[in-house]
Design a protein around this motif. Structure first.
Motif, PDB file in Angstrom:
ATOM      1  N   GLY A   1     -11.693   0.429  11.092  1.00 43.95           N
ATOM      2  CA  GLY A   1     -12.463   1.089  11.877  1.00 43.95           C
ATOM      3  C   GLY A   1     -11.467   2.259  12.014  1.00 43.95           C
ATOM      4  N   THR A   2     -10.655   2.631  11.066  1.00 45.42           N
ATOM      5  CA  THR A   2      -9.774   3.895  11.033  1.00 45.42           C
ATOM      6  C   THR A   2      -9.699   4.157   9.400  1.00 45.42           C
ATOM      7  OG1 THR A   2      -7.834   4.820  11.656  1.00 45.42           O
ATOM      8  CG2 THR A   2      -7.808   2.320  11.040  1.00 45.42           C
ATOM      9  N   THR A   3      -9.308   5.305   9.480  1.00 42.76           N
ATOM     10  CA  THR A   3      -8.917   5.899   7.888  1.00 42.76           C
ATOM     11  C   THR A   3      -7.431   6.166   7.972  1.00 42.76           C
ATOM     12  OG1 THR A   3      -9.440   8.212   8.499  1.00 42.76           O
ATOM     13  CG2 THR A   3     -11.115   6.887   7.459  1.00 42.76           C
ATOM     14  N   GLU A   4      -6.720   5.774   8.888  1.00 44.26           N
ATOM     15  CA  GLU A   4      -5.447   6.182   9.368  1.00 44.26           C
ATOM     16  C   GLU A   4      -4.655   4.887   8.604  1.00 44.26           C
ATOM     17  OE1 GLU A   4      -3.694   8.564  11.084  1.00 44.26           O
ATOM     18  OE2 GLU A   4      -5.451   9.816  11.099  1.00 44.26           O
ATOM     19  N   HIS A   5      -3.392   5.177   8.012  1.00 41.73           N
ATOM     20  CA  HIS A   5      -2.624   3.915   7.557  1.00 41.73           C
ATOM     21  C   HIS A   5      -2.125   3.419   8.772  1.00 41.73           C
ATOM     22  CE1 HIS A   5      -3.119   7.131   4.592  1.00 41.73           C
ATOM     23  NE2 HIS A   5      -2.634   6.518   3.641  1.00 41.73           N
ATOM     24  N   PHE A   6      -1.705   2.268   8.649  1.00 40.24           N
ATOM     25  CA  PHE A   6      -1.139   1.196   9.720  1.00 40.24           C
ATOM     26  C   PHE A   6      -0.219   0.406   9.220  1.00 40.24           C
ATOM     27  CE2 PHE A   6      -5.514  -0.447   8.462  1.00 40.24           C
ATOM     28  CZ  PHE A   6      -5.004  -1.544   8.004  1.00 40.24           C
ATOM     29  N   THR A   7       0.724  -0.293  10.320  1.00 43.46           N
ATOM     30  CA  THR A   7       1.467  -1.350  10.042  1.00 43.46           C
ATOM     31  C   THR A   7       1.059  -2.750  10.528  1.00 43.46           C
ATOM     32  OG1 THR A   7       2.738  -1.019  12.001  1.00 43.46           O
ATOM     33  CG2 THR A   7       3.485   0.183  10.388  1.00 43.46           C
ATOM     34  N   ALA A   8       1.759  -3.705  10.095  1.00 43.39           N
ATOM     35  CA  ALA A   8       0.977  -4.798  10.452  1.00 43.39           C
ATOM     36  C   ALA A   8       1.234  -5.046  12.086  1.00 43.39           C
ATOM     37  CB  ALA A   8       2.074  -6.122  10.254  1.00 43.39           C
ATOM     38  N   GLU A   9       2.271  -4.327  12.699  1.00 42.48           N
ATOM     39  CA  GLU A   9       2.306  -4.257  14.191  1.00 42.48           C
ATOM     40  C   GLU A   9       1.397  -3.481  14.742  1.00 42.48           C
ATOM     41  OE1 GLU A   9       4.547  -6.433  14.951  1.00 42.48           O
ATOM     42  OE2 GLU A   9       4.220  -6.255  17.133  1.00 42.48           O
TER      43      GLU A   9
ATOM     44  N   LEU B   1      -6.414  -9.631   2.321  1.00 45.16           N
ATOM     45  CA  LEU B   1      -7.052  -8.282   1.845  1.00 45.16           C
ATOM     46  C   LEU B   1      -6.461  -7.254   0.905  1.00 45.16           C
ATOM     47  CD1 LEU B   1      -7.723  -7.127   5.686  1.00 45.16           C
ATOM     48  CD2 LEU B   1      -9.706  -7.679   3.991  1.00 45.16           C
ATOM     49  N   THR B   2      -5.106  -7.804   0.791  1.00 44.26           N
ATOM     50  CA  THR B   2      -4.393  -6.890  -0.174  1.00 44.26           C
ATOM     51  C   THR B   2      -4.833  -7.451  -1.570  1.00 44.26           C
ATOM     52  OG1 THR B   2      -2.398  -8.081   0.459  1.00 44.26           O
ATOM     53  CG2 THR B   2      -2.646  -5.674   1.196  1.00 44.26           C
ATOM     54  N   GLU B   3      -4.587  -8.786  -1.679  1.00 45.21           N
ATOM     55  CA  GLU B   3      -4.771  -9.516  -3.053  1.00 45.21           C
ATOM     56  C   GLU B   3      -6.277  -9.122  -3.400  1.00 45.21           C
ATOM     57  OE1 GLU B   3      -5.554 -14.055  -1.814  1.00 45.21           O
ATOM     58  OE2 GLU B   3      -3.411 -13.329  -1.944  1.00 45.21           O
ATOM     59  N   THR B   4      -7.268  -8.911  -2.662  1.00 44.57           N
ATOM     60  CA  THR B   4      -8.451  -8.669  -3.114  1.00 44.57           C
ATOM     61  C   THR B   4      -8.396  -7.239  -3.166  1.00 44.57           C
ATOM     62  OG1 THR B   4      -9.024 -10.024  -1.486  1.00 44.57           O
ATOM     63  CG2 THR B   4     -11.073  -9.160  -2.502  1.00 44.57           C
ATOM     64  N   GLY B   5      -7.696  -6.309  -2.999  1.00 44.00           N
ATOM     65  CA  GLY B   5      -7.676  -4.873  -3.247  1.00 44.00           C
ATOM     66  C   GLY B   5      -8.531  -3.985  -2.235  1.00 44.00           C
ATOM     67  N   LEU B   6      -8.891  -4.470  -1.016  1.00 43.78           N
ATOM     68  CA  LEU B   6      -9.358  -4.185  -0.007  1.00 43.78           C
ATOM     69  C   LEU B   6      -8.601  -3.046   0.887  1.00 43.78           C
ATOM     70  CD1 LEU B   6     -12.035  -6.688   1.280  1.00 43.78           C
ATOM     71  CD2 LEU B   6     -12.702  -4.406   0.359  1.00 43.78           C
ATOM     72  N   LEU B   7      -7.474  -3.585   0.828  1.00 42.60           N
ATOM     73  CA  LEU B   7      -6.131  -2.781   1.349  1.00 42.60           C
ATOM     74  C   LEU B   7      -5.195  -2.458   0.276  1.00 42.60           C
ATOM     75  CD1 LEU B   7      -5.460  -4.367   4.834  1.00 42.60           C
ATOM     76  CD2 LEU B   7      -6.610  -2.321   4.396  1.00 42.60           C
ATOM     77  N   LYS B   8      -4.422  -1.551   0.409  1.00 48.77           N
ATOM     78  CA  LYS B   8      -3.401  -1.036  -0.380  1.00 48.77           C
ATOM     79  C   LYS B   8      -2.272  -1.274   0.397  1.00 48.77           C
ATOM     80  CE  LYS B   8      -1.437   0.542  -4.131  1.00 48.77           C
ATOM     81  NZ  LYS B   8      -1.066  -0.196  -5.421  1.00 48.77           N
ATOM     82  N   GLU B   9      -1.124  -1.672  -0.128  1.00 46.70           N
ATOM     83  CA  GLU B   9       0.130  -1.894   0.659  1.00 46.70           C
ATOM     84  C   GLU B   9       0.821  -0.795   0.020  1.00 46.70           C
ATOM     85  OE1 GLU B   9       1.597  -6.027   0.621  1.00 46.70           O
ATOM     86  OE2 GLU B   9       3.345  -5.182  -0.298  1.00 46.70           O
TER      87      GLU B   9
ATOM     88  N   ASP C   1       4.885   1.180   0.190  1.00 44.38           N
ATOM     89  CA  ASP C   1       6.305   1.149   0.413  1.00 44.38           C
ATOM     90  C   ASP C   1       6.701   2.753   0.810  1.00 44.38           C
ATOM     91  OD1 ASP C   1       8.538  -0.595   0.456  1.00 44.38           O
ATOM     92  OD2 ASP C   1       7.547  -1.731  -1.044  1.00 44.38           O
ATOM     93  N   LEU C   2       6.636   3.035   2.061  1.00 45.71           N
ATOM     94  CA  LEU C   2       7.157   4.473   2.267  1.00 45.71           C
ATOM     95  C   LEU C   2       8.533   4.614   2.689  1.00 45.71           C
ATOM     96  CD1 LEU C   2       3.782   5.669   4.052  1.00 45.71           C
ATOM     97  CD2 LEU C   2       4.416   5.688   1.565  1.00 45.71           C
ATOM     98  N   GLY C   3       9.271   3.427   2.125  1.00 41.64           N
ATOM     99  CA  GLY C   3      10.785   3.664   2.270  1.00 41.64           C
ATOM    100  C   GLY C   3      11.429   3.396   3.771  1.00 41.64           C
ATOM    101  N   LYS C   4      10.435   3.157   4.617  1.00 41.30           N
ATOM    102  CA  LYS C   4      10.539   2.346   5.913  1.00 41.30           C
ATOM    103  C   LYS C   4      11.126   0.826   5.664  1.00 41.30           C
ATOM    104  CE  LYS C   4       9.393   5.816   8.511  1.00 41.30           C
ATOM    105  NZ  LYS C   4      10.204   6.784   9.520  1.00 41.30           N
ATOM    106  N   ASP C   5      11.713   0.237   6.551  1.00 36.10           N
ATOM    107  CA  ASP C   5      11.767  -1.154   6.365  1.00 36.10           C
ATOM    108  C   ASP C   5      10.669  -2.053   6.732  1.00 36.10           C
ATOM    109  OD1 ASP C   5      12.202  -0.682   8.995  1.00 36.10           O
ATOM    110  OD2 ASP C   5      14.291  -1.401   9.000  1.00 36.10           O
ATOM    111  N   PHE C   6       9.309  -1.686   6.804  1.00 31.88           N
ATOM    112  CA  PHE C   6       8.220  -2.283   6.842  1.00 31.88           C
ATOM    113  C   PHE C   6       7.004  -1.586   6.257  1.00 31.88           C
ATOM    114  CE2 PHE C   6       7.152   0.977   9.727  1.00 31.88           C
ATOM    115  CZ  PHE C   6       8.314   1.403  10.331  1.00 31.88           C
ATOM    116  N   LYS C   7       5.964  -2.567   5.866  1.00 36.40           N
ATOM    117  CA  LYS C   7       4.989  -1.722   5.012  1.00 36.40           C
ATOM    118  C   LYS C   7       3.889  -0.979   5.846  1.00 36.40           C
ATOM    119  CE  LYS C   7       5.982  -5.579   1.783  1.00 36.40           C
ATOM    120  NZ  LYS C   7       5.758  -7.197   1.742  1.00 36.40           N
ATOM    121  N   PHE C   8       3.165  -0.318   5.027  1.00 37.77           N
ATOM    122  CA  PHE C   8       2.323   0.353   5.608  1.00 37.77           C
ATOM    123  C   PHE C   8       0.903  -0.314   4.747  1.00 37.77           C
ATOM    124  CE2 PHE C   8       5.342   3.067   7.289  1.00 37.77           C
ATOM    125  CZ  PHE C   8       4.805   3.745   8.507  1.00 37.77           C
ATOM    126  N   TYR C   9      -0.250  -0.038   5.438  1.00 34.34           N
ATOM    127  CA  TYR C   9      -1.474  -0.409   4.751  1.00 34.34           C
ATOM    128  C   TYR C   9      -2.528   0.693   4.884  1.00 34.34           C
ATOM    129  CZ  TYR C   9       0.873  -5.050   4.782  1.00 34.34           C
ATOM    130  OH  TYR C   9       1.614  -6.094   4.591  1.00 34.34           O
TER     131      TYR C   9
END
Lengths: 159, 159
Positions: free
Chosen positions: B33-41, B66-74, B76-84
DNA sequence: TTAAGTGCAAACCGTTTGCACATAC
DNA sequence: GTATGTGCAAACGGTTTGCACTTAA
């Protein structure tokens, strides 16, 4: 470790007012006695080959000092631990291409790409800071020899 | 969420033989529902706005699907948590430029850079797999307004 | 009915830190 | 002598997982 690097490390210790301890010496020799990328854990192992008293905590504390001074470059290669690059201060503009099969890392530079990125950034209204390129692919070893040369590059264990 | 995305998600559930649960619905609506990048949290927070029963564990389990199907891209932006990145399946070749001040992320594509990277990889004996470019810099907001538009983009808290 | 999905809390793992002891200066 | 550095073990924080309960099909 070449003379230039040795000198740079001396300056580093002096300028920061850091003491010359046996543990730091072992860690510095291990870190800059190679041109390979390493993890905190492999650095611990390499440093302990020189001085078994080195602890994991001191390795992490020394890595922090070295990265904030720019002598080591911290790399995020998508694994859940960090890599460190000892070649960065000599070649500050290099990028990485990584083999998906064997994790071999090859470095490259490209003025052309940097130029293009700079133009794009400007168009998007950004003042450029740093550029990071990570290419993943497959090296020729697997095709040629049936196995990559570096299969053991990433395993880790605790002590 | 547009019709095409909705359809893609339906296919995803059907092809994997996954059940349609209230929690999954809430997470999918939040993620796409967004085009923004987000974290798990942040995804957890957004999903809970739709269904408060959603747990952190289910968010992580759904992110994995979702990531293994390719619908989301994981990312790594250098923070200690992932963005999607929910835009990846529509634009599989885009890269990122990130503001150091406000963490704003802008996407871009460049055939020219891809071409150059492809040539370099070939020269180094690699068959190219994927290319990832991350530019860091400063967006114009800070200069113009004295403050970036997105200062709140990265804070996180547990529940 | 029953296998898949869920929430909870504990485990996991790389990294960081508080503390008492050791040591470079 | 004393501030800096160290090893140890515990803490930290994002993520994963075992388990008993729920629920879609």
């Amino acid at each position: 470790m070449d003379h230039e690097t040795k000198e740079r490390l001396e300056t580093f210790l002096t300028q920061k007012g850091l003491r010359r301890t046996a543990q730091r010496a072992a860690i510095l020799e291990a870190a800059f006695g190679t041109t390979e990328h390493f993890t905190a854990e492999t650095l611990l192992t390499m440093a302990r080959d020189r001085d078994p008293s080195v602890s994991r905590a001191t390795v992490y504390r020394t890595l922090a000092l070295l990265t904030e001074t720019g002598l080591l470059k911290e790399l995020d290669l998508g694994k859940d631990f960090k890599f460190y690059d000892p070649n960065y201060s000599k070649h500050p503009n290099h990028h990485h291409i990584i083999c998906n099969d064997c994790d071999k890392i090859v470095e490259f530079e490209s003025k052309d790409i940097e130029q293009l990125e700079s133009e794009i950034s400007h168009k998007l209204g950004f003042t450029i800071g740093s550029q990071k390129i990570e290419i993943r692919g497959n090296c020729e070893d697997l095709k040629k020899k049936g196995v990559c040369s570096n299969q053991t590059g990433c395993e880790k264990k605790k002590t």
